[in-house]
Write an enzyme that holds these catalytic residues in place. Structure first.
Site, mmCIF file in Angstrom:
data_model
loop_
_atom_site.group_PDB
_atom_site.id
_atom_site.type_symbol
_atom_site.label_atom_id
_atom_site.label_comp_id
_atom_site.label_asym_id
_atom_site.label_seq_id
_atom_site.Cartn_x
_atom_site.Cartn_y
_atom_site.Cartn_z
ATOM 1 C CG MET A 19 88.906 -33.900 99.874
ATOM 2 S SD MET A 19 89.039 -32.413 99.708
ATOM 3 C CE MET A 19 87.374 -31.679 99.872
ATOM 4 C CD GLN A 71 85.054 -42.554 98.718
ATOM 5 O OE1 GLN A 71 85.913 -41.994 99.594
ATOM 6 N NE2 GLN A 71 85.161 -42.172 97.524
ATOM 7 C CB CYS A 101 91.923 -43.499 98.732
ATOM 8 S SG CYS A 101 93.033 -43.068 100.207
ATOM 9 C CE LYS A 140 86.991 -38.821 93.884
ATOM 10 N NZ LYS A 140 88.377 -39.063 94.035
ATOM 11 C CG ASN A 212 88.672 -35.667 91.474
ATOM 12 O OD1 ASN A 212 88.998 -36.677 92.256
ATOM 13 N ND2 ASN A 212 88.071 -34.613 92.150
ATOM 14 N N GLY A 213 90.307 -33.983 89.655
ATOM 15 C CA GLY A 213 91.578 -33.851 89.603
ATOM 16 C C GLY A 213 92.101 -32.593 89.190
ATOM 17 N N GLY A 214 92.648 -31.645 90.087
ATOM 18 C CA GLY A 214 93.423 -30.556 89.594
ATOM 19 C C GLY A 214 92.671 -29.388 89.087
ATOM 20 N N GLY A 234 87.854 -31.084 94.616
ATOM 21 C CA GLY A 234 88.404 -31.339 96.085
ATOM 22 C C GLY A 234 88.812 -30.228 96.806
ATOM 23 N NE ARG A 235 94.460 -31.321 96.296
ATOM 24 C CZ ARG A 235 95.390 -31.110 95.561
ATOM 25 N NH1 ARG A 235 96.771 -30.719 95.935
ATOM 26 N NH2 ARG A 235 95.619 -31.588 94.522
#
Length: 327
Positions: A19, A71, A101, A140, A212-214, A234-235
Site C-alpha cells: 500500500m 513489489q 494499481c 498481483k 484480495n479485496g474487501g 489491505g486496509r
C-alpha cells in the site's frame, strides 16, 4: 522459474497488501511484531526508480521484517530485469509485479492495472525478471479493467502467466476502471466477485492463488482459506492491525507473539526509542499504529494524542498516549 521456498509459501496464507505511503519499513517493523508468520510487502517501487535512483533508500530493509516481498511497478522488460537484478542483492523473499494499481500516475507510465490489456507484455516482463532473480517472481492483478469481461479475460490472463512459468498470483477480486474512478473509488465501487476468483482456483489447481479485496476480518480470512491458497488483506490490516495481525498466527496453529494491544504498544516503545536515538521522528512509526486499539477503550485518546503530537512527539508523549489505553 525457481520454486518458492517453503517458508514463503507458508507465509502466503496471509499477506498484508502493498500500500503506497503505508507499508514502509516502519510499518513492516510494527506488523512483524504482531505476527511472526504473515507475509509482508513493500510499497510499490518503480523499476525506473531502482535503476536510476537511490537504491539504498528504496530497497534497504531489516532482516527482522522477513518474510518480506518487494513489489515492482513497470512495463519495460529490460528495465524490470535490471531492477530485479539489483534487488537480488537486498535479500527479499519474493519479487512481485504490480498489474493491479489503477492510479493516474501508474497509468501514465503504462503499468499497473492497464497491463491487464497486454498479457503478452506482462509475460515477457516476468520472464526477464525471473531470469535474474534468485527468488520467486509473482503477480498481483485485477479480474479485468474497463469494458473487459472478467469471466473471459481473467482465465486467459492466468493461463498466459502459467505458461510464462508463474506459480503464484494474487487476484484483487474487483475490476479496475481506468477512467472515471479515483484510486480510492476503485477499491470500493466496482463490485467484488469472489465466486469468479474461486472458480479460477478450481480451473487452475497448479497455481497458488490468493484472493484480495474487501476482506475485513480474520473470520473472513479463515472462510477464504477454505477455498483459496492464500488471502491478502489491505486496509483492514492497516487500520485494525490487532484484530487482523495480532491474532493471525492462529492460522498456523501457533499462539500469537503478544497477548494484547497494550503489550504491543509497550513492546513498540523500545523500537521507537531506538528510532529516536538514530535521529528519526516518532510519528514516522506511530502514524502506522493509530488503529492499534480500534474499537477498544481509550482508542480515541490514543489516536488523538499521537496525531496531535505530529513531528514533535517524543517518548513522554507516547507514554501519555499509552496511559490512556493501559488503565
Amino acid at each position: 522459474m525457481s520454486r518458492l521456498p517453503p517458508s514463503v509459501i507458508d507465509a502466503a496464507r496471509l499477506a498484508v497488501a502493498p500500500m503506497m505511503d503505508w507499508t514502509d519499513r516502519n510499518c513492516r517493523r510494527f506488523h512483524r511484531l504482531l505476527s511472526r508468520r504473515a507475509l509482508l510487502y513493500t510499497e510499490m517501487v518503480t523499476a525506473a526508480a531502482i535503476v536510476h535512483g537511490d537504491r539504498a533508500r528504496l530497497l534497504n530493509h531489516a532482516a527482522a521484517e522477513g518474510p518480506v516481498a518487494l513489489q515492482l511497478g513497470g512495463s519495460d522488460p529490460a528495465e524490470l530485469r535490471e531492477a530485479a537484478r539489483i534487488a537480488a542483492d537486498w535479500g527479499y523473499d519474493e519479487i512481485n509485479l504490480n498489474v493491479g494499481c489503477p492510479s493516474d500516475r501508474v497509468q501514465s507510465g503504462c503499468f499497473g492495472a492497464v497491463l491487464m490489456k497486454t498479457p503478452e507484455l506482462v509475460a515477457e516482463c516476468l520472464s526477464q525478471m525471473a531470469a535474474v532473480s534468485p527468488v520467486e517472481v509473482t503477480v498481483k492483478c485485477r479480474i479485468g479493467v474497463d469494458d473487459q469481461e472478467p469471466a473471459e479475460i481473467l482465465p486467459r490472463f492466468l493461463a498466459r502467466m502459467q505458461e510464462a512459468g508463474v506459480r503464484r498470483i494474487t487476484v484483487h477480486a474487483r475490476k479496475a476502471w481506468l477512467q472515471g474512478l479515483s484510486p480510492r473509488e476503485n477499491r470500493e465501487v466496482p463490485p467484488l466477485d469472489y465466486p469468479l476468483v474461486h472458480q479460477m482456483k478450481a480451473a487452475f489447481p497448479g497455481l497458488h492463488l490468493s484472493i484480495n479485496g474487501g476482506i475485513g476480518s480474520l473470520e473472513v480470512v479463515r472462510e477464504q482459506l477454505g477455498v483459496m491458497d492464500g488471502v491478502m488483506v489491505g486496509r483492514a490490516a492497516y487500520h485494525q492491525p490487532w484484530d487482523i495481525l495480532g491474532q493471525a498466527d492462529v492460522l498456523w496453529n501457533e499462539a500469537p507473539p503478544l497477548g494484547s494491544p497494550v503489550e504491543a504498544a509497550q513492546a513498540m516503545r523500545e523500537v521507537i526509542a531506538g528510532h529516536l536515538r538514530g535521529g528519526g521522528r516518532m510519528h514516522q512509526i506511530t502514524r502506522h499504529m493509530l488503529g492499534l486499539f480500534h474499537g477498544r477503550p481509550g482508542a480515541r485518546q490514543w489516536k488523538r494524542i499521537l496525531s496531535e503530537a505530529g513531528s514533535t512527539g517524543d517518548l513522554a508523549t507516547y507514554d501519555v498516549a499509552l496511559a490512556a489505553v493501559a488503565d
